[in-house]
Design a protein around this motif. Structure first.
Motif, PDB file in Angstrom:
ATOM      1  N   LYS A  19       0.843  -1.202   0.000  1.00 13.54           N
ATOM      2  CA  LYS A  19       0.000   0.000   0.000  1.00 13.54           C
ATOM      3  C   LYS A  19       0.875   1.248   0.000  1.00 13.54           C
ATOM      4  O   LYS A  19       2.034   1.207   0.402  1.00 13.54           O
ATOM      5  CB  LYS A  19      -0.870   0.028   1.265  1.00 13.54           C
ATOM      6  CG  LYS A  19      -1.723  -1.193   1.475  1.00 13.54           C
ATOM      7  CD  LYS A  19      -3.089  -0.976   0.920  1.00 13.54           C
ATOM      8  CE  LYS A  19      -4.005  -2.102   1.350  1.00 13.54           C
ATOM      9  NZ  LYS A  19      -4.409  -2.953   0.292  1.00 13.54           N
ATOM     10  N   GLY A  20       0.324   2.340  -0.452  1.00 17.06           N
ATOM     11  CA  GLY A  20       0.959   3.643  -0.363  1.00 17.06           C
ATOM     12  C   GLY A  20       2.277   3.770  -1.093  1.00 17.06           C
ATOM     13  O   GLY A  20       2.429   3.347  -2.236  1.00 17.06           O
ATOM     14  N   GLN A  24       3.930   2.194  -4.711  1.00 19.21           N
ATOM     15  CA  GLN A  24       4.383   3.056  -5.803  1.00 19.21           C
ATOM     16  C   GLN A  24       5.849   2.803  -6.128  1.00 19.21           C
ATOM     17  O   GLN A  24       6.240   2.771  -7.290  1.00 19.21           O
ATOM     18  CB  GLN A  24       4.166   4.535  -5.450  1.00 19.21           C
ATOM     19  CG  GLN A  24       4.419   5.464  -6.616  1.00 19.21           C
ATOM     20  CD  GLN A  24       3.499   5.192  -7.787  1.00 19.21           C
ATOM     21  OE1 GLN A  24       2.295   5.099  -7.632  1.00 19.21           O
ATOM     22  NE2 GLN A  24       4.085   5.029  -8.970  1.00 19.21           N
ATOM     23  N   ARG A  25       6.672   2.595  -5.120  1.00 14.21           N
ATOM     24  CA  ARG A  25       8.091   2.303  -5.340  1.00 14.21           C
ATOM     25  C   ARG A  25       8.268   1.009  -6.124  1.00 14.21           C
ATOM     26  O   ARG A  25       9.054   0.942  -7.075  1.00 14.21           O
ATOM     27  CB  ARG A  25       8.837   2.200  -4.009  1.00 14.21           C
ATOM     28  CG  ARG A  25      10.301   1.863  -4.167  1.00 14.21           C
ATOM     29  CD  ARG A  25      11.023   1.826  -2.810  1.00 14.21           C
ATOM     30  NE  ARG A  25      12.406   1.430  -2.994  1.00 14.21           N
ATOM     31  CZ  ARG A  25      12.841   0.177  -2.932  1.00 14.21           C
ATOM     32  NH1 ARG A  25      12.001  -0.803  -2.694  1.00 14.21           N
ATOM     33  NH2 ARG A  25      14.117  -0.098  -3.114  1.00 14.21           N
TER      34      ARG A  25
END
Length: 73
Positions: A19-20, A24-25
């Motif tokens: 998540k979060g 994204q990474r």
């Protein structure tokens, strides 16, 4: 999970459970669903894991690799 793949094995990424910012990474690094990934090697104590994905090598922590669901060939 990617963390359980042995060095030299290939797998296809099915999905992420991250998540979060971590999600994204992972997406930015090329860990996108339906992409093939190969585990190159693991550190002596198992952390980190070196993977080959999207034509380059990436080192992931075990905690990150445990969030990536894969399907073995």
């Amino acid at each position: 999970m990617l963390k359980r793949i042995k060095p030299g094995q290939r797998a296809k990424i099915r999905c992420h459970h991250a998540k979060g910012a971590v999600r994204q990474r992972l997406l930015d690094l090329g860990f996108v669903p339906e992409t093939e990934v190969e585990v190159i090697r693991k550190a002596p104590l198992g952390d980190p894991i070196e993977c080959y994905v999207a034509n380059y090598k990436v080192a992931l922590r075990n905690s990150e690799a445990d969030l990536i669901e894969v399907e073995c060939d």
